[in-house]
Design a protein around this motif. Sequence first.
Motif, mmCIF file in Angstrom:
data_model
loop_
_atom_site.group_PDB
_atom_site.id
_atom_site.type_symbol
_atom_site.label_atom_id
_atom_site.label_comp_id
_atom_site.label_asym_id
_atom_site.label_seq_id
_atom_site.Cartn_x
_atom_site.Cartn_y
_atom_site.Cartn_z
ATOM 1 N N PRO A 1 52.165 33.572 46.433
ATOM 2 C CA PRO A 1 50.791 33.355 46.921
ATOM 3 C C PRO A 1 49.772 33.757 45.861
ATOM 4 O O PRO A 1 49.987 34.686 45.081
ATOM 5 N N VAL A 2 48.664 33.052 45.822
ATOM 6 C CA VAL A 2 47.600 33.316 44.853
ATOM 7 C C VAL A 2 46.603 34.275 45.494
ATOM 8 O O VAL A 2 46.017 33.964 46.538
ATOM 9 N N LYS A 3 46.420 35.412 44.863
ATOM 10 C CA LYS A 3 45.479 36.410 45.350
ATOM 11 C C LYS A 3 44.645 36.949 44.192
ATOM 12 O O LYS A 3 44.961 36.714 43.023
ATOM 13 N N ARG A 4 43.605 37.692 44.530
ATOM 14 C CA ARG A 4 42.775 38.323 43.514
ATOM 15 C C ARG A 4 43.530 39.477 42.869
ATOM 16 O O ARG A 4 44.444 40.067 43.466
ATOM 17 N N CYS A 5 43.119 39.803 41.656
ATOM 18 C CA CYS A 5 43.721 40.941 40.980
ATOM 19 C C CYS A 5 43.247 42.229 41.651
ATOM 20 O O CYS A 5 42.172 42.265 42.272
ATOM 21 N N PRO A 6 44.006 43.306 41.574
ATOM 22 C CA PRO A 6 43.597 44.553 42.234
ATOM 23 C C PRO A 6 42.265 45.093 41.737
ATOM 24 O O PRO A 6 41.536 45.744 42.494
ATOM 25 N N THR B 1 39.340 45.530 44.707
ATOM 26 C CA THR B 1 38.963 46.862 45.173
ATOM 27 C C THR B 1 37.594 47.317 44.699
ATOM 28 O O THR B 1 37.121 48.361 45.131
ATOM 29 N N SER B 2 36.957 46.576 43.820
ATOM 30 C CA SER B 2 35.638 46.982 43.340
ATOM 31 C C SER B 2 34.580 46.658 44.396
ATOM 32 O O SER B 2 34.754 45.788 45.252
ATOM 33 N N LYS B 3 33.461 47.361 44.337
ATOM 34 C CA LYS B 3 32.376 47.162 45.289
ATOM 35 C C LYS B 3 31.587 45.890 44.996
ATOM 36 O O LYS B 3 30.953 45.340 45.891
ATOM 37 N N PRO C 1 34.577 39.936 54.820
ATOM 38 C CA PRO C 1 35.795 40.118 55.629
ATOM 39 C C PRO C 1 37.089 39.929 54.868
ATOM 40 O O PRO C 1 38.143 40.351 55.348
ATOM 41 N N ALA C 2 37.052 39.274 53.697
ATOM 42 C CA ALA C 2 38.299 38.984 52.972
ATOM 43 C C ALA C 2 38.123 39.306 51.497
ATOM 44 O O ALA C 2 37.921 38.410 50.675
ATOM 45 N N PRO C 3 38.177 40.593 51.118
ATOM 46 C CA PRO C 3 37.968 40.936 49.701
ATOM 47 C C PRO C 3 39.113 40.507 48.793
ATOM 48 O O PRO C 3 38.930 40.407 47.585
ATOM 49 N N THR C 4 40.319 40.254 49.336
ATOM 50 C CA THR C 4 41.457 39.888 48.496
ATOM 51 C C THR C 4 41.603 38.383 48.320
ATOM 52 O O THR C 4 42.471 37.941 47.559
ATOM 53 N N CYS D 1 37.942 35.411 40.898
ATOM 54 C CA CYS D 1 38.753 36.088 39.884
ATOM 55 C C CYS D 1 38.857 35.187 38.662
ATOM 56 O O CYS D 1 38.866 33.959 38.789
ATOM 57 N N LEU D 2 38.936 35.774 37.491
ATOM 58 C CA LEU D 2 39.142 35.001 36.271
ATOM 59 C C LEU D 2 40.594 34.540 36.170
ATOM 60 O O LEU D 2 41.497 35.183 36.694
#
Length: 419
Positions: free
Chosen positions: A217-222, A226-228, A235-238, A283-284
């Motif tokens: 699955p394609v997700k954002r990097c940690p 997790t950054s503000k 509702p979906a930061p990831t 995300c880059l």
Amino acid sequence: FGKYTSKVPPTMSQTLSPSSSVTGPPLSQEAFDYLWHSLDACTDHGNYTHIQQRDLDYSFENENEETTSLQIERFQIKSQQDSISDLLNPIIPQSTASSMSPDSQTGIIGSSTASSPYNDTITSPPPYSPHTSMTSPIPTVPSNTDYAGDYGFQISFSQPSKETKSTTWTYSESLKKLYVRMATTCPVRFKSQRQPPAGCIIRAMPIFMKPEHVQEPVKRCPNHATSKENNENHPAPTHLVRCEHKLAKYTEDSYTSRQSVIIPHEQPQAGSEWVTNLFQFMCLGSCVGGPNRRPIQIVFTLERDNQVLGRRAVEVRICACPGRDRKADEKAALPPSKQSPKKIGSKVSYGTEITTIVPGKKRKLDDDEDSYTLTVRGKENFEILCKLRDSLELSSMVPQNQVDRYKQQQVEVNRQPSV
């Protein structure tokens, strides 16, 4: 036949007649075997498929302190000639018998052929499988094949009014690829040739393109998840893909862990052909722990009740400079014959022609005959300026017709291909 249990105090000696179906002591094993074989002989050698239990409205009470309790259970034995629905009716309700799986029905019917009517596996649970209770609308490997469907589902990207290297997004028609800057708004247009049924949705889901990564699955990097920044009150930061629609819904499949954003399908406004929705990519493409330099696609699907009615896939590159990367990729995709010739390693011939200066009509020099002095630092720069001075002096002495003929020769030389 009957089954009973009796509770008689030791101080009480009571014998009931056989007509009351109750005897004091329990039957011995030999007596039970004799009755069972007699029952088998008089009932077509035990060809029975089901034993049905029915309750009897019977009670026995004694007001005395020392009482005798009597419990009677009556059974009805049916043969194989009865219908399957009658046999299954006491065990499984008629309304749910048709909804059972073929495997479970086969197990129940097959248990009727056991040698003993008590050897039955009706209540035994099915074998455990971790996937039996999981249903996923998203397959393990989603399809990325363009499919217009019966309703002519299409997407489009309108080019920005002014494309520069600093543009936030751009789309290459030749490469069918979207270049977009991280966390910036990119308009995506949707339309269908025919009006789909009510209740349709549009799902946007990122996937990896290469076979060795397509199941992940394609997700954002940690770091970005997790950054503000860009995550407050979201509702979906990831999620990698976001949509600025008020009814956008972010989902994550419990089986494949794939993330997607869902928006309702809408009809174009009056005088418009497309419906535009604004998407963001968070995300880059080079982020470690996220895309990690792996090419990705965004699959847009038109769905209704988890059924795909149309599909469009577009490759996306999330970068810091979309305009520059698009030009570089388009240049690299050109065939070698159309690319600019490389000067490194090529042979260039130079020719020297000596022109004799004949007396003729001299050009008029400027009236300014004054001399000027220029101070230059460095001997090399001084020699270059001296050559320029000599060239200017010599060119002023050449007749105009010689200058014109020289210029014509240079034009013809430039037209000839270099070897």
